[in-house]
Design a protein around this motif. Sequence first.
Motif, short mmCIF file in Angstrom:
data_model
loop_
_atom_site.label_atom_id
_atom_site.label_comp_id
_atom_site.label_asym_id
_atom_site.label_seq_id
_atom_site.Cartn_x
_atom_site.Cartn_y
_atom_site.Cartn_z
N ARG A 11 -9.22 -4.80 1.20
CA ARG A 11 -8.35 -5.95 0.95
C ARG A 11 -8.62 -7.07 1.96
O ARG A 11 -8.66 -8.25 1.62
N VAL A 69 3.01 -1.36 4.11
CA VAL A 69 2.61 0.02 3.83
C VAL A 69 3.88 0.86 3.74
O VAL A 69 4.75 0.77 4.61
N LEU A 108 -6.17 5.14 3.22
CA LEU A 108 -5.35 3.95 3.47
C LEU A 108 -6.16 2.92 4.26
O LEU A 108 -6.18 1.74 3.89
N THR A 153 0.42 -3.80 -6.06
CA THR A 153 0.56 -2.51 -5.40
C THR A 153 -0.78 -1.79 -5.40
O THR A 153 -1.44 -1.68 -6.44
N VAL A 154 -1.21 -1.33 -4.24
CA VAL A 154 -2.43 -0.55 -4.08
C VAL A 154 -2.01 0.86 -3.69
O VAL A 154 -1.31 1.05 -2.68
N PHE A 192 0.88 -1.17 0.00
CA PHE A 192 0.00 0.00 0.00
C PHE A 192 0.92 1.22 0.00
O PHE A 192 1.65 1.46 0.97
N TYR A 229 -2.74 4.57 -2.33
CA TYR A 229 -3.74 5.32 -1.56
C TYR A 229 -3.51 6.82 -1.72
O TYR A 229 -2.41 7.26 -2.07
N LYS A 264 -8.72 1.19 2.09
CA LYS A 264 -8.13 0.22 1.16
C LYS A 264 -7.64 -1.03 1.90
O LYS A 264 -7.73 -2.15 1.38
N LEU A 265 -7.14 -0.86 3.11
CA LEU A 265 -6.78 -2.02 3.93
C LEU A 265 -8.02 -2.85 4.25
O LEU A 265 -7.99 -4.09 4.19
N TRP A 275 1.47 -7.89 4.13
CA TRP A 275 1.21 -6.54 3.65
C TRP A 275 2.30 -5.59 4.13
O TRP A 275 2.76 -5.64 5.27
#
Length: 400
Positions: A172, A184, A165, A154-155, A134, A157, A168-169, A182
């Motif tokens: 997921r 960040v 963030l 890759t995400v 992330f 934010y 999005k966590l 994961w």
Amino acid sequence: MTHGFDLNERLEQRDAQNLRRHLEVAESVSARTRFADDPKGDPPEFGDEEVVFAANNYLGLADDSRVQRAAELGARTVGSGAGASRLVTGDTKVHRALERDLAASKGTERALVFSSGYAANIGTIDALAPDVVFSDELNHASIIDGCRVGASETVVYDHCDPDDLRAKLATRAADVDEDEQWLVVTDSVFSMDGDIAPLSAICDAVDEYGAWLMVDEAHATGLFGDSGGGVVQREGLSHRVDIQLGTLSKALASQGGYIAGDEVLIEYLLNAARSFVFSTGLSPPNAAAACEALRIARKTDRAAELWDTVATLRDGLETMGYEVLGETHILPVIVGDRGDALELADRLRDHGIVAPAIRPPTVPEGTSRIRVAPMATHTADDIAQCLDAFRTAGTEVGVL
């Protein structure tokens, strides 16, 4: 039929987009110096002295006699180069001294020095091989490339937005099994906007979902916190940030990068980070220079001198009508139009001030800017010349 590369066409495309860059030779690395156009294979011919507000040499230590003496001593007592990977014979006493001091300043068990910050980012993300990273949308290119090399997915934010963030966590977490790993990743200080990541809130989101957090302190090392450890150290978050990363080439006036964290992290990376394992160790003079620069940053008022300069410049620029982003030692002066920004940079140069225009795709359309990077060694006369140049050049270009 041809299967080669038409590089002339590629360069012409860059010219058409006003994105082609050129080398300039600097006579020295200091607050004031002379420059020469790219001489190709010929000796450079330097022009008049100019004031540099375009370097990341924030503490002005690159030409400091103490740092230069440390580099010389490193070369004389250890060698001019490490000679091999540190896992072979390139691990020296100056590397270990630097790593001890970095760990102390960061509040971690150990540190590991790489040949560059870029290598540290790519090597670390690749070695961890996370299922998903992330990543803040304005993270540095080395983080982006590290994600490309090492992450399964890759995400991205929204910039400096812990709520996005967390969302999005959560998304997921609802879609995948619990065994995913994961990571960040965020810069602490962002080099184009001069702002600071909300690290405490990011830590809260990371802790909630059991992820790891990696913070890149490239533009903060030596400048923030009681011991120059960066924003993480200043905010008392060393125990909540799994991986602290930074460079030795900015405020610490040398070359290289580092990772700081727990003992097991460092032991794993020195075995698994390919950019460490398969690179010759950082040269002893660079390690010794960085060690001395870190000592100066931690034990003297050099950073306070920088912040005084920053405050004077920010106040002066805003008073004359410029919009200045951020809250740090990086002063992005918003111009808007890319053509105006390029012209303003040229006019500043006419007045003896070197400050680069930053335009798309480095920054979003409509936000072209002049990036002003002061040094602790800029004098009152340097600052006055810079402000006078911005006032005159801004009027000439029509942005004031």
